[in-house]
Design an enzyme around this catalytic site. Structure first.
Site, PDB file in Angstrom:
ATOM      1  CG  HIS A   7      -0.332   0.047   2.545  1.00  0.00           C
ATOM      2  ND1 HIS A   7      -0.061  -1.088   3.266  1.00  0.00           N
ATOM      3  CD2 HIS A   7       0.065   1.087   3.342  1.00  0.00           C
ATOM      4  CE1 HIS A   7       0.473  -0.767   4.432  1.00  0.00           C
ATOM      5  NE2 HIS A   7       0.572   0.560   4.505  1.00  0.00           N
ATOM      6  CD  GLU A  43      -5.272   1.224   9.123  1.00  0.00           C
ATOM      7  OE1 GLU A  43      -4.187   1.377   9.711  1.00  0.00           O
ATOM      8  OE2 GLU A  43      -5.493   0.355   8.273  1.00  0.00           O
ATOM      9  CD  GLN A  59      -2.108   2.205   6.092  1.00  0.00           C
ATOM     10  OE1 GLN A  59      -0.977   2.584   5.856  1.00  0.00           O
ATOM     11  NE2 GLN A  59      -2.383   1.276   6.994  1.00  0.00           N
ATOM     12  CG  HIS A  83       3.679   4.632   5.183  1.00  0.00           C
ATOM     13  ND1 HIS A  83       2.716   5.272   5.935  1.00  0.00           N
ATOM     14  CD2 HIS A  83       3.196   3.388   4.960  1.00  0.00           C
ATOM     15  CE1 HIS A  83       1.706   4.435   6.157  1.00  0.00           C
ATOM     16  NE2 HIS A  83       1.970   3.295   5.566  1.00  0.00           N
ATOM     17  CD  GLU A 133       3.146  -0.394   6.866  1.00  0.00           C
ATOM     18  OE1 GLU A 133       2.793   0.748   6.478  1.00  0.00           O
ATOM     19  OE2 GLU A 133       2.350  -1.247   7.283  1.00  0.00           O
TER      20      GLU A 133
HETATM   21  N1  CMX Z   1       8.541  10.394   5.282  1.00  0.00           N
HETATM   22  C1  CMX Z   1       9.789  10.897   5.081  1.00  0.00           C
HETATM   23  N2  CMX Z   1      10.505  11.547   6.013  1.00  0.00           N
HETATM   24  C2  CMX Z   1       9.917  11.697   7.226  1.00  0.00           C
HETATM   25  C3  CMX Z   1       8.641  11.207   7.517  1.00  0.00           C
HETATM   26  C4  CMX Z   1       7.933  10.529   6.490  1.00  0.00           C
HETATM   27  N3  CMX Z   1       6.728  10.041   6.684  1.00  0.00           N
HETATM   28  N4  CMX Z   1       8.326  11.501   8.799  1.00  0.00           N
HETATM   29  C5  CMX Z   1       9.376  12.173   9.302  1.00  0.00           C
HETATM   30  N5  CMX Z   1      10.327  12.297   8.341  1.00  0.00           N
HETATM   31  C6  CMX Z   1      11.608  12.999   8.484  1.00  0.00           C
HETATM   32  C7  CMX Z   1      11.364  14.421   8.953  1.00  0.00           C
HETATM   33  O1  CMX Z   1      11.121  15.283   7.863  1.00  0.00           O
HETATM   34  C8  CMX Z   1      12.635  14.747   9.693  1.00  0.00           C
HETATM   35  O2  CMX Z   1      13.630  15.142   8.797  1.00  0.00           O
HETATM   36  P1  CMX Z   1      14.486  16.479   9.068  1.00  0.00           P
HETATM   37  O3  CMX Z   1      15.215  16.181  10.361  1.00  0.00           O
HETATM   38  O4  CMX Z   1      15.375  16.551   7.876  1.00  0.00           O
HETATM   39  O5  CMX Z   1      13.476  17.568   9.172  1.00  0.00           O
HETATM   40  C9  CMX Z   1      13.045  13.396  10.303  1.00  0.00           C
HETATM   41  O6  CMX Z   1      12.386  12.392   9.512  1.00  0.00           O
HETATM   42  C10 CMX Z   1      12.610  13.280  11.751  1.00  0.00           C
HETATM   43  O7  CMX Z   1      11.222  13.560  11.782  1.00  0.00           O
HETATM   44  P2  CMX Z   1      10.415  14.147  13.024  1.00  0.00           P
HETATM   45  O8  CMX Z   1       9.324  14.989  12.509  1.00  0.00           O
HETATM   46  O9  CMX Z   1      11.364  14.689  14.045  1.00  0.00           O
HETATM   47  O10 CMX Z   1       9.713  12.868  13.594  1.00  0.00           O
HETATM   48  P3  CMX Z   1      10.280  11.667  14.444  1.00  0.00           P
HETATM   49  O11 CMX Z   1      11.734  11.443  14.264  1.00  0.00           O
HETATM   50  O12 CMX Z   1       9.732  11.804  15.814  1.00  0.00           O
HETATM   51  O13 CMX Z   1       9.478  10.484  13.709  1.00  0.00           O
HETATM   52  C11 CMX Z   1       9.559   8.620  12.266  1.00  0.00           C
HETATM   53  C12 CMX Z   1       9.725  10.145  12.376  1.00  0.00           C
HETATM   54  C13 CMX Z   1       9.653   8.241  10.811  1.00  0.00           C
HETATM   55  C14 CMX Z   1      10.669   7.955  13.090  1.00  0.00           C
HETATM   56  C15 CMX Z   1       8.141   8.282  12.867  1.00  0.00           C
HETATM   57  O14 CMX Z   1       7.160   8.928  12.115  1.00  0.00           O
HETATM   58  C16 CMX Z   1       7.843   6.796  12.896  1.00  0.00           C
HETATM   59  O15 CMX Z   1       8.294   6.060  13.787  1.00  0.00           O
HETATM   60  N6  CMX Z   1       7.062   6.273  11.893  1.00  0.00           N
HETATM   61  C17 CMX Z   1       6.725   4.871  11.835  1.00  0.00           C
HETATM   62  C18 CMX Z   1       5.336   4.609  12.375  1.00  0.00           C
HETATM   63  C19 CMX Z   1       4.250   5.275  11.580  1.00  0.00           C
HETATM   64  O16 CMX Z   1       4.488   6.124  10.717  1.00  0.00           O
HETATM   65  N7  CMX Z   1       2.970   4.864  11.871  1.00  0.00           N
HETATM   66  C20 CMX Z   1       1.791   5.406  11.205  1.00  0.00           C
HETATM   67  C21 CMX Z   1       1.375   4.559  10.031  1.00  0.00           C
HETATM   68  C22 CMX Z   1       0.761   3.259  10.491  1.00  0.00           C
HETATM   69  C23 CMX Z   1       0.483   2.242   9.376  1.00  0.00           C
HETATM   70  O17 CMX Z   1       0.923   2.397   8.243  1.00  0.00           O
HETATM   71  O18 CMX Z   1      -0.222   1.239   9.680  1.00  0.00           O
HETATM   72 CO    CO Z   2       0.916   1.597   6.287  1.00  0.00          CO
END
Ligand code: CMX
Ligand code: CO
Length: 140
Positions: A7, A43, A59, A83, A133
């Site tokens: 997705h 979602e 999604q 993502h 993912e």
């Molecule tokens: N895509 C690309 N880059 C991303 C991003 C995304 N979705 N989310 C954050 N970033 C980048 C930010 O732009 C930032 O970059 P800079 O430092 O250059 O500005 C960096 O990553 C850190 O981002 P942040 O805003 O400080 O956020 P965190 O580090 O706290 O969290 C992440 C980022 C990816 C670790 C966190 O979103 C995560 O753990 N994601 C996985 C879980 C998730 O997304 N769950 C929801 C979906 C559930 C599902 O699909 O079922």
């Molecule tokens: Co997902």
């Protein structure tokens, strides 16, 4: 390593509004709706096609709070692609193969994803800026 694109996750402010938009534009059907407290999202999965080992979907994700991953993303970047999720035969195997290549795993062990799947996330900074993912679909 990958069987298909499982997705594309889209960050939305209003889930119902985006369900209406995507179903109207692309004639997609909602096949599942869930609240995943662990991921901090409400979602909907919109079915596109069936592939090897599972389907492929859009999604749509609305955050449950501002300090959840999707809530923070919306504040920083606004609505849009959040993502990309790839289908794998075995998520634990894929996690270990990829982490051996130096990519940071955001999950130590697989978590529960949509429709009974097992999922894990890879750090976007180690994947060319793409939050990635891994999905092992539920057995059918
Ligand atoms: N895509 C690309 N880059 C991303 C991003 C995304 N979705 N989310 C954050 N970033 C980048 C930010 O732009 C930032 O970059 P800079 O430092 O250059 O500005 C960096 O990553 C850190 O981002 P942040 O805003 O400080 O956020 P965190 O580090 O706290 O969290 C992440 C980022 C990816 C670790 C966190 O979103 C995560 O753990 N994601 C996985 C879980 C998730 O997304 N769950 C929801 C979906 C559930 C599902 O699909 O079922
Ligand atoms: Co997902």
């Amino acid at each position: 390593m990958f069987l298909r694109i499982d997705h594309i996750g889209i960050a939305c402010r209003d889930l119902e509004e985006k369900i209406e938009l995507f179903s109207r534009l692309f004639e997609l059907e909602v096949v599942a709706r869930e609240v995943n407290e662990e991921q901090g999202v409400k979602e909907a999965m919109l079915h596109i096609a069936d592939g090897e080992g599972g389907g492929s979907y859009i999604q749509l994700l609305e955050p449950l709070s501002d300090d959840s991953p999707v809530g923070k993303f919306l504040a920083k970047r606004g609505e849009g692609v959040h993502h990309v999720a790839f289908g794998v035969p075995d998520v634990a195997d894929a996690m270990s193969q990829i982490s051996e290549k130096g990519v940071r795993l955001l999950d130590e062990r697989p978590r529960h994803g949509s429709m009974g799947s097992e999922i894990a996330f890879l750090h976007p900074k180690d994947v060319g800026g793409m939050l990635t993912e891994l999905v092992q679909a539920a057995k059918r």
